[in-house]
Enzyme design. Structure first.
Site, PDB file in Angstrom:
ATOM      1  N   CYS A 148      42.913  62.807  56.537  1.00  0.00           N
ATOM      2  CA  CYS A 148      44.273  62.349  56.831  1.00  0.00           C
ATOM      3  C   CYS A 148      45.060  63.491  57.475  1.00  0.00           C
ATOM      4  O   CYS A 148      44.559  64.606  57.623  1.00  0.00           O
ATOM      5  CB  CYS A 148      44.950  61.876  55.548  1.00  0.00           C
ATOM      6  SG  CYS A 148      45.353  63.223  54.412  1.00  0.00           S
TER       7      CYS A 148
ATOM      8  N   GLU B  83      39.192  67.014  50.464  1.00  0.00           N
ATOM      9  CA  GLU B  83      39.142  68.049  51.498  1.00  0.00           C
ATOM     10  C   GLU B  83      39.938  69.282  51.083  1.00  0.00           C
ATOM     11  O   GLU B  83      39.474  70.413  51.231  1.00  0.00           O
ATOM     12  CB  GLU B  83      39.684  67.526  52.833  1.00  0.00           C
ATOM     13  CG  GLU B  83      38.917  66.367  53.415  1.00  0.00           C
ATOM     14  CD  GLU B  83      39.451  65.000  53.011  1.00  0.00           C
ATOM     15  OE1 GLU B  83      39.184  64.034  53.750  1.00  0.00           O
ATOM     16  OE2 GLU B  83      40.120  64.882  51.965  1.00  0.00           O
TER      17      GLU B  83
END
Length: 146
Positions: free
Chosen positions: A82, A54
């Site tokens: 996360c 990401e």
């Protein structure tokens, strides 16, 4: 949706090309489905625990758009982002996150409390689209490593 099917095809190709890496792959697309950036985790390769797919996809998208925000883009990623990645997502104001495997309770973007979301002044729409084969890739990878 075509964007999801395209993502799933590229995910399969990416995990084949990176068998020693955590099987996390992310893409940033425009609202009309054009691919802006893509990245595969490089945590194991670089021995750097911040090299999540990401984060890498966000960095590439920012470089390509030459802007500070991605407020008209969508992040599609294999695993629920996360808390590290959630921070980056919030900072660049991505309005929508789509993922296929949920994180463990307390470890993902969905664990933010209502109070903390309110204080952030921006929070993306988060959508889980379960895919058992992606979950299997993560389970298999970590079973072999641990």
């Amino acid at each position: 949706m075509e964007a999801f099917e395209s993502f799933l095809g590229r995910y399969t190709e990416a995990i084949t090309n990176h068998p020693e890496e955590i099987p996390s792959y992310s893409e940033i697309i425009t609202r009309d489905g054009n691919l802006v950036s893509s990245a595969f985790n490089s945590v194991e390769q670089t021995l750097n625990p911040t090299k999540h797919s990401e984060i890498l996809a966000i960095e590439e998208a920012l470089s390509k758009t030459e802007g500070r925000y991605l407020s008209d883009h969508i992040l599609i990623t294999a695993l629920e982002p996360c808390l590290l990645c959630a921070g980056a997502i919030l900072r660049v104001k991505i309005p929508e996150v789509i993922y296929f495997v949920p994180a463990k309770p307390g470890e993902g973007i969905s664990s933010y409390t209502t109070e903390s979301i309110y204080l952030l002044n921006h929070f993306p729409k988060c959508t889980l689209i379960p895919r058992s084969h992606i979950k299997f890739e993560f389970l298999s990878f970590f079973k072999e490593k641990r």
